[in-house]
Design a protein around this motif. Structure first.
Motif, PDB file in Angstrom:
ATOM      1  N   TRP A  19       0.848  -1.190   0.000  1.00 34.47           N
ATOM      2  CA  TRP A  19       0.000   0.000   0.000  1.00 34.47           C
ATOM      3  C   TRP A  19       0.879   1.234   0.000  1.00 34.47           C
ATOM      4  O   TRP A  19       1.827   1.329   0.767  1.00 34.47           O
ATOM      5  CB  TRP A  19      -0.855   0.061   1.264  1.00 34.47           C
ATOM      6  CG  TRP A  19      -1.903  -0.993   1.389  1.00 34.47           C
ATOM      7  CD1 TRP A  19      -1.764  -2.234   1.922  1.00 34.47           C
ATOM      8  CD2 TRP A  19      -3.269  -0.871   1.014  1.00 34.47           C
ATOM      9  NE1 TRP A  19      -2.967  -2.896   1.908  1.00 34.47           N
ATOM     10  CE2 TRP A  19      -3.913  -2.072   1.349  1.00 34.47           C
ATOM     11  CE3 TRP A  19      -4.031   0.144   0.422  1.00 34.47           C
ATOM     12  CZ2 TRP A  19      -5.263  -2.294   1.108  1.00 34.47           C
ATOM     13  CZ3 TRP A  19      -5.371  -0.069   0.193  1.00 34.47           C
ATOM     14  CH2 TRP A  19      -5.971  -1.282   0.523  1.00 34.47           C
ATOM     15  N   PHE A  21       0.155   5.215   0.575  1.00 37.04           N
ATOM     16  CA  PHE A  21      -0.901   6.145   0.946  1.00 37.04           C
ATOM     17  C   PHE A  21      -0.621   7.585   0.527  1.00 37.04           C
ATOM     18  O   PHE A  21      -1.277   8.514   1.001  1.00 37.04           O
ATOM     19  CB  PHE A  21      -1.155   6.076   2.458  1.00 37.04           C
ATOM     20  CG  PHE A  21      -1.728   4.758   2.874  1.00 37.04           C
ATOM     21  CD1 PHE A  21      -3.023   4.414   2.537  1.00 37.04           C
ATOM     22  CD2 PHE A  21      -0.968   3.846   3.584  1.00 37.04           C
ATOM     23  CE1 PHE A  21      -3.559   3.195   2.907  1.00 37.04           C
ATOM     24  CE2 PHE A  21      -1.491   2.631   3.962  1.00 37.04           C
ATOM     25  CZ  PHE A  21      -2.795   2.302   3.626  1.00 37.04           C
ATOM     26  N   LYS A  23       1.945   9.398   1.145  1.00 32.71           N
ATOM     27  CA  LYS A  23       2.657  10.201   2.143  1.00 32.71           C
ATOM     28  C   LYS A  23       4.113   9.772   2.271  1.00 32.71           C
ATOM     29  O   LYS A  23       4.757  10.111   3.242  1.00 32.71           O
ATOM     30  CB  LYS A  23       1.953  10.085   3.501  1.00 32.71           C
ATOM     31  CG  LYS A  23       0.510  10.555   3.454  1.00 32.71           C
ATOM     32  CD  LYS A  23      -0.137  10.674   4.812  1.00 32.71           C
ATOM     33  CE  LYS A  23      -0.285   9.366   5.513  1.00 32.71           C
ATOM     34  NZ  LYS A  23      -0.985   9.478   6.803  1.00 32.71           N
ATOM     35  N   ASN A  25       5.315   6.640   2.627  1.00 33.71           N
ATOM     36  CA  ASN A  25       5.535   5.358   3.305  1.00 33.71           C
ATOM     37  C   ASN A  25       4.730   4.274   2.608  1.00 33.71           C
ATOM     38  O   ASN A  25       3.683   4.529   2.033  1.00 33.71           O
ATOM     39  CB  ASN A  25       5.089   5.432   4.772  1.00 33.71           C
ATOM     40  CG  ASN A  25       5.908   6.427   5.563  1.00 33.71           C
ATOM     41  OD1 ASN A  25       7.060   6.684   5.255  1.00 33.71           O
ATOM     42  ND2 ASN A  25       5.303   6.990   6.586  1.00 33.71           N
ATOM     43  N   THR A  26       5.224   3.044   2.698  1.00 38.14           N
ATOM     44  CA  THR A  26       4.470   1.899   2.183  1.00 38.14           C
ATOM     45  C   THR A  26       4.184   0.946   3.327  1.00 38.14           C
ATOM     46  O   THR A  26       4.921   0.908   4.322  1.00 38.14           O
ATOM     47  CB  THR A  26       5.245   1.162   1.064  1.00 38.14           C
ATOM     48  OG1 THR A  26       6.494   0.708   1.585  1.00 38.14           O
ATOM     49  CG2 THR A  26       5.467   2.047  -0.143  1.00 38.14           C
ATOM     50  N   TYR A  27       3.093   0.195   3.178  1.00 35.77           N
ATOM     51  CA  TYR A  27       2.650  -0.741   4.207  1.00 35.77           C
ATOM     52  C   TYR A  27       2.292  -2.051   3.529  1.00 35.77           C
ATOM     53  O   TYR A  27       1.848  -2.071   2.380  1.00 35.77           O
ATOM     54  CB  TYR A  27       1.437  -0.185   4.960  1.00 35.77           C
ATOM     55  CG  TYR A  27       1.740   1.132   5.619  1.00 35.77           C
ATOM     56  CD1 TYR A  27       2.204   1.175   6.929  1.00 35.77           C
ATOM     57  CD2 TYR A  27       1.589   2.331   4.931  1.00 35.77           C
ATOM     58  CE1 TYR A  27       2.508   2.383   7.534  1.00 35.77           C
ATOM     59  CE2 TYR A  27       1.890   3.539   5.531  1.00 35.77           C
ATOM     60  CZ  TYR A  27       2.345   3.560   6.827  1.00 35.77           C
ATOM     61  OH  TYR A  27       2.648   4.745   7.422  1.00 35.77           O
ATOM     62  N   PRO A  32      -5.120  -2.371   6.021  1.00 36.69           N
ATOM     63  CA  PRO A  32      -4.586  -1.380   6.962  1.00 36.69           C
ATOM     64  C   PRO A  32      -5.582  -0.253   7.240  1.00 36.69           C
ATOM     65  O   PRO A  32      -6.546  -0.047   6.516  1.00 36.69           O
ATOM     66  CB  PRO A  32      -3.361  -0.834   6.232  1.00 36.69           C
ATOM     67  CG  PRO A  32      -3.732  -0.950   4.793  1.00 36.69           C
ATOM     68  CD  PRO A  32      -4.541  -2.223   4.693  1.00 36.69           C
ATOM     69  N   THR A  33      -5.318   0.461   8.299  1.00 36.92           N
ATOM     70  CA  THR A  33      -6.028   1.692   8.629  1.00 36.92           C
ATOM     71  C   THR A  33      -5.011   2.820   8.570  1.00 36.92           C
ATOM     72  O   THR A  33      -3.879   2.667   9.030  1.00 36.92           O
ATOM     73  CB  THR A  33      -6.636   1.610  10.041  1.00 36.92           C
ATOM     74  OG1 THR A  33      -7.563   0.528  10.071  1.00 36.92           O
ATOM     75  CG2 THR A  33      -7.343   2.888  10.415  1.00 36.92           C
ATOM     76  N   GLN A  34      -5.429   3.956   8.028  1.00 44.58           N
ATOM     77  CA  GLN A  34      -4.513   5.086   7.873  1.00 44.58           C
ATOM     78  C   GLN A  34      -5.251   6.365   8.241  1.00 44.58           C
ATOM     79  O   GLN A  34      -6.419   6.532   7.906  1.00 44.58           O
ATOM     80  CB  GLN A  34      -4.027   5.153   6.422  1.00 44.58           C
ATOM     81  CG  GLN A  34      -2.975   6.174   6.149  1.00 44.58           C
ATOM     82  CD  GLN A  34      -1.646   5.851   6.791  1.00 44.58           C
ATOM     83  OE1 GLN A  34      -1.296   4.703   6.982  1.00 44.58           O
ATOM     84  NE2 GLN A  34      -0.891   6.853   7.139  1.00 44.58           N
ATOM     85  N   PHE A  36      -5.436  10.389   7.692  1.00 45.01           N
ATOM     86  CA  PHE A  36      -5.018  11.416   6.736  1.00 45.01           C
ATOM     87  C   PHE A  36      -5.281  12.787   7.337  1.00 45.01           C
ATOM     88  O   PHE A  36      -6.392  13.080   7.753  1.00 45.01           O
ATOM     89  CB  PHE A  36      -5.784  11.260   5.419  1.00 45.01           C
ATOM     90  CG  PHE A  36      -5.497   9.967   4.718  1.00 45.01           C
ATOM     91  CD1 PHE A  36      -4.399   9.850   3.881  1.00 45.01           C
ATOM     92  CD2 PHE A  36      -6.309   8.863   4.917  1.00 45.01           C
ATOM     93  CE1 PHE A  36      -4.120   8.656   3.243  1.00 45.01           C
ATOM     94  CE2 PHE A  36      -6.041   7.667   4.288  1.00 45.01           C
ATOM     95  CZ  PHE A  36      -4.940   7.559   3.451  1.00 45.01           C
ATOM     96  N   TYR A  46      -5.119  12.759  -1.447  1.00 41.71           N
ATOM     97  CA  TYR A  46      -4.097  11.715  -1.353  1.00 41.71           C
ATOM     98  C   TYR A  46      -4.423  10.648  -2.393  1.00 41.71           C
ATOM     99  O   TYR A  46      -5.573  10.216  -2.504  1.00 41.71           O
ATOM    100  CB  TYR A  46      -4.103  11.071   0.040  1.00 41.71           C
ATOM    101  CG  TYR A  46      -3.704  12.001   1.152  1.00 41.71           C
ATOM    102  CD1 TYR A  46      -2.371  12.127   1.531  1.00 41.71           C
ATOM    103  CD2 TYR A  46      -4.664  12.743   1.842  1.00 41.71           C
ATOM    104  CE1 TYR A  46      -2.007  12.983   2.568  1.00 41.71           C
ATOM    105  CE2 TYR A  46      -4.303  13.595   2.869  1.00 41.71           C
ATOM    106  CZ  TYR A  46      -2.969  13.705   3.229  1.00 41.71           C
ATOM    107  OH  TYR A  46      -2.616  14.549   4.249  1.00 41.71           O
ATOM    108  N   ILE A  48      -4.025   6.928  -3.319  1.00 40.85           N
ATOM    109  CA  ILE A  48      -3.734   5.657  -2.670  1.00 40.85           C
ATOM    110  C   ILE A  48      -3.507   4.608  -3.757  1.00 40.85           C
ATOM    111  O   ILE A  48      -4.313   4.480  -4.681  1.00 40.85           O
ATOM    112  CB  ILE A  48      -4.913   5.206  -1.776  1.00 40.85           C
ATOM    113  CG1 ILE A  48      -5.409   6.353  -0.900  1.00 40.85           C
ATOM    114  CG2 ILE A  48      -4.536   3.968  -0.980  1.00 40.85           C
ATOM    115  CD1 ILE A  48      -4.355   7.035  -0.076  1.00 40.85           C
TER     116      ILE A  48
END
Length: 189
Positions: A19, A21, A23, A25-27, A32-34, A36, A46, A48
């Motif tokens: 992922w 998002f 910003k 960073n990758t996950y 996931p929960t993010q 914003f 953003y 995604i």
């Protein structure tokens, strides 16, 4: 929510995901929960991106935009914050939506703290003092932007009691020269 579908007999649980998002960073979580954050004065978009890898090394990706609206700024001016009761007070709304909108497309809810509410942009009300003590009221304004984002402003209002004025006179009539003894019976409210 991860909408990836596996086209094999194997579970989504063995697939790999990346992922981004928007910003930096990758996950790698499945779902996931993010959080914003908003920009203080304009909408923030953003982008995604989700990349899915099958157990065989095949991949696919999709993107979607998330738009975050700024929180409005609830604020108001008050004609008086303290005075002798009954205290008339005018609330002048100075809220801003913090983006391209205007105060005219916002909605408002006033809790004036004295048992009265209003949805008007500006409000007039009156605050009553207690007979023997200062009465304190908390006025709240909830301002809502056209996007449904909210902010609250609060102001304390104090209404002071008036003195209970009185006096007695030992004489109220007589021949002159008349000497009269006055006794002040005034009480502070």
């Amino acid at each position: 929510l991860n909408m990836s579908q596996h086209n094999d007999t194997v579970s989504i649980g063995i697939m790999k995901f990346t992922w981004n998002f928007g910003k930096g960073n990758t996950y790698n979580a499945v779902n996931p929960t993010q959080v914003f954050t908003d920009n203080a004065t304009k909408d923030t978009v953003y982008t995604i991106k989700l990349v899915a890898f099958s157990e065989h090394g095949c991949k696919d990706s999709t993107t979607r935009n998330i738009r975050v609206f700024p929180k409005p700024l609830a604020q108001f001016a008050v004609s008086d914050t303290a005075g002798c009761g009954p205290l008339p007070v005018t609330f002048t709304n100075q809220s801003t939506p913090q983006d391209t909108g205007s105060i005219n497309i916002m909605t408002f809810f006033w809790d004036l703290g004295n048992g009265l509410n209003s949805i008007n942009q500006n409000v007039n009300t009156q605050y009553i003092s207690n007979p023997l003590a200062t009465a304190s009221y908390t006025a709240n304004l909830i301002a809502t932007s056209e996007h449904g984002c909210k902010d609250t402003a609060t102001q304390l209002i104090r209404a002071f009691p008036k003195p209970l004025v009185g006096f007695t006179a030992d004489k109220t009539q007589g021949c002159g020269p008349l000497a009269v003894q006055f006794t002040n019976t005034t009480q502070l409210g």
